[in-house]
Each structure stands twice: as C-alpha cells, then as structure tokens.
Design an enzyme around this catalytic site. Structure first.
Site, PDB file in Angstrom:
ATOM      1  N   TYR A 200       0.829  -1.205   0.000  1.00 56.36           N
ATOM      2  CA  TYR A 200       0.000   0.000   0.000  1.00 56.36           C
ATOM      3  C   TYR A 200       0.871   1.267   0.000  1.00 56.36           C
ATOM      4  CZ  TYR A 200      -4.694  -2.017   0.790  1.00 56.36           C
ATOM      5  OH  TYR A 200      -5.906  -2.663   0.659  1.00 56.36           O
TER       6      TYR A 200
ATOM      7  N   GLU B 154      -8.882  -4.846   9.129  1.00 58.81           N
ATOM      8  CA  GLU B 154      -7.644  -4.739   9.909  1.00 58.81           C
ATOM      9  C   GLU B 154      -7.912  -4.513  11.384  1.00 58.81           C
ATOM     10  OE1 GLU B 154      -3.301  -2.566   9.343  1.00 58.81           O
ATOM     11  OE2 GLU B 154      -5.090  -1.627   8.523  1.00 58.81           O
TER      12      GLU B 154
END
Length: 383
Positions: free
Chosen positions: A117, A235
């Site tokens: 990311y 997450e």
C-alpha cells in the site's frame, strides 16, 4: 450484543490453551510454525461461510483463540496479513477461482503475504500512490514503482498491491488491487529498513516490471479503492482484542517496575498508571462494541486513535519509572559491541511509530471529522 462467553466458548478456549501450551515453546522457525497452526486447524477460524477455512468458530470463539494466543509464548504470526487481511477481502470481493487458488494455501500456512500500500510519497494518503500496472496484450500486468514500510516482505510469497492501472488518473480513480508473486528475481527487490529498535521487520519493495496475471485483479480493474478500503476495515477486527492482551502485559510490567524502583511513590506517576489502566479498559469495551455490530463508520478510526496514543504514552511511562537506568546499556556494555534493547527500551522506541503506521493520527481524525461528523472537507493544499 451480549458479548459473554458460553460454556462452549470456554471449552474452546481450554482446547486452544492446551494446544498452545503443548506446541508453542519449541518453534524451529516462524514459517514452520505457520504450517503447524494450519495442520491443527487454527487458521481461518472466521471463514466458515467461505468453505475454505479449517475449524468452524463463532465470533466469541475467535476472540478466545486470539486472547489465548496473545497470552502464550508463541511467536508473532507471519501469516497474520494473509489470514486476517487478504482472506476476508477475497471472501468479500474475490471470484470463485481466486478463492479456490489462494485461500487453501493461507489456511494451511503454506503461503505468506505482505501488503503493498504505502509509498515514499504516499503513506497514510493512499490516494496519492504512483505505482503503475500496465496491461499487456496477453492480459498480464507489468507493475512498476516502490512500496515502503512493507511488513514481512522479506518472508512473503505474495503481495497484494494497490496500483494505478488507468494512465492519467488521479486520487481514488483508476486504481486496481492486484495479487503479485514475490518470487520474481530481477523484477522485485526487497530492501530491509533498519528501525530504531535495531530490527528490520519493515521493508522497501521495488517493482521493476513485475508480472501479475490478469485473473489476479480483485474486484475488477479500476475498483481498487473500494477493495482497499474494505480491507482496512478488516484490519481492526478480532486481533484488536488480542493486541490489548499484550498491552495489559506491558502495563503490568511497567507497574511492577514502578514499585521496584520506588517511582510508584510519586502521586503523579501513580495517577498516570491508573489512567493507563482505565483507558485500556475503555479500549476493550470499545472493541467489543465494534465487534458486536455497532454500525459506526468511524469505529475503526476511533480505535486506532485510542490505542496508538495510549501505547505511545505507555512507552514514555516505561522510561520514566526506570529513571536514569532507562538510558543505559547493560553493565558489560562496551563501545565496540552493540547490545540488545531491553523490553522497556524496545517499547519506548517502537511505540514512537504507533501514531503514524496503519493510518496516521491526522488521517484518522480527518476521517472522523468528514465521514462521521459531516464537517467541511479540508481545503486542498491546506497546511
């Protein structure tokens, strides 16, 4: 939601505790450990509806497993990213072929993953990424760019990469979520980043025309932002409660040190210790509320703000109760030989990054302000 544990949950917890006690103390290496977890059925507890997990476990049983793991001497998980980030994303957005290809090896502990990311110029602001993925006539993609702070990239077999597949696109548009094999010599270079703690769990990953198959785009080309944001929601799941078990152990150690050094006699220090305990309890209640289905879109950001600042303050408190000894090395230290940090020194140095990684405090505050409270968006270019 009533988040109490039933008799069945406690039986599940006892089984988990017994298995960990029998297996967690003699682990040859972390990859072998992942395979052991997979063979015993402890990976993929929350995947029951997908058909690709191991055991079937309720949400409370998943919490019980995570808490017992955190209390055990087992090593940190190398398979966390694949099990808790990639797998739920594939279950939600992947094709049948993608689930059949990638979920079984994760459940078996055979394939490890990392997350592509953040970039050098796009950390918490993922919409600014520059890594590109160009599609060739044969349907494969050529991925070029740099990712940074990539946890466990040096161990991973695969990386899920957020890349720009539409030339000239900006911000959230034109992004795709690709699954990229890491074993591509000459096309992927992993550069360990040495941290202040002396370890190198994070890496910079350079992609130079790395290949990704066309059928390994999750959610379809151009839909990467939606998939990426969905993943970030996963997450902050069950693992948050396990994280708090570790926090409680660290806090207990700081309290013991404060008593031993006499720092606990200072009323200001006592007040700070009590505040740390009370805030940790509040974090647990908030996590349980979130898992119970509060429906609050800002809950993940609130949780991140709570624990990041709390853990950073605990690191500072750990140094305070140690006094001058916190800045010193072991008695046999010499300038010619480096020494390992003790637990409190490691806590202090590592926690400096807590308010940055996983979405900085500024980004989390902006999410809450704009998406939950409905406040005006910050003007572009504002400082």
């Amino acid at each position: 939601m009533d988040f109490g544990f039933t008799e069945e949950d406690e039986a599940f917890r006892a089984e988990a505790r017994a298995w960990l006690a029998a297996h967690a103390r003699d682990v040859p290496d972390r990859r072998t450990w992942e395979r052991s977890l997979g063979q015993a059925g402890w990976i993929g507890l929350g995947w029951s509806e997908s058909g690709y997990g191991n055991r079937t476990a309720t949400l409370t049983q998943q919490v019980a497993w995570a808490e017992e793991y955190a209390r055990s001497p087992a090593p940190p998980r190398s398979g966390h990213i694949g099990e808790n980030l990639l797998a739920p994303t594939l279950i939600a957005h992947g094709t049948g072929e993608q689930k059949a290809r990638f979920l079984p090896p994760v459940a078996a502990g055979e394939e490890l993953w990392c997350q592509g990311y953040s970039e050098p110029d796009a950390g918490s602001d993922l919409a600014g990424i520059r890594t590109t993925a160009v599609r060739d006539p044969d349907g494969t993609y050529r991925v070029t760019g740099r990712k940074i702070w990539t946890s466990l990239a040096h161990e991973a077999d695969w990386c899920f990469v957020l890349a720009r597949t539409e030339p000239g696109s900006r911000r959230h548009r034109g992004l795709s979520f690709l699954l990229v094999p890491m074993d591509q010599p000459g096309r992927i270079e992993v550069r360990p980043i040495r941290q202040a703690t002396g370890t190198s769990d994070f890496n910079e990953v350079c992609f130079d025309g790395a290949r990704a198959r066309g059928e390994h785009v999750v959610g379809g080309e151009g839909d990467g932002w939606r998939v990426a944001m969905s993943l970030l929601g996963f997450e902050r799941g069950v693992s948050t409660l396990a994280q708090q078990i570790g926090f409680a152990q660290e806090l207990a150690d700081v309290v013991r040190t404060a008593v031993r050094t006499g720092a606990a006699g200072d009323p200001v220090v006592r007040d700070r210790l009590v505040r740390q305990w009370a805030e940790l309890r509040a974090m647990r209640w908030n996590a349980l509320r979130t898992l119970g289905g509060s429906g609050d879109p800002g809950a993940p950001s609130v949780a991140k703000l709570l624990w990041a600042g709390w853990h950073q303050r605990l690191g500072e408190l750990a140094m305070l109760v140690r006094g001058a000894a916190a800045s010193a090395g072991p008695a046999d230290w010499s300038p010619s030989a480096p020494y390992e940090l003790d637990a409190h020194q490691h806590l202090f140095l590592f926690s400096r990054a807590d308010t940055i990684y996983g979405g900085s405090d500024q980004i989390q505050s902006t999410i809450i302000a704009e998406r939950v409270l409905g406040l005006p968006r910050e003007p572009k270019g504002a400082v």
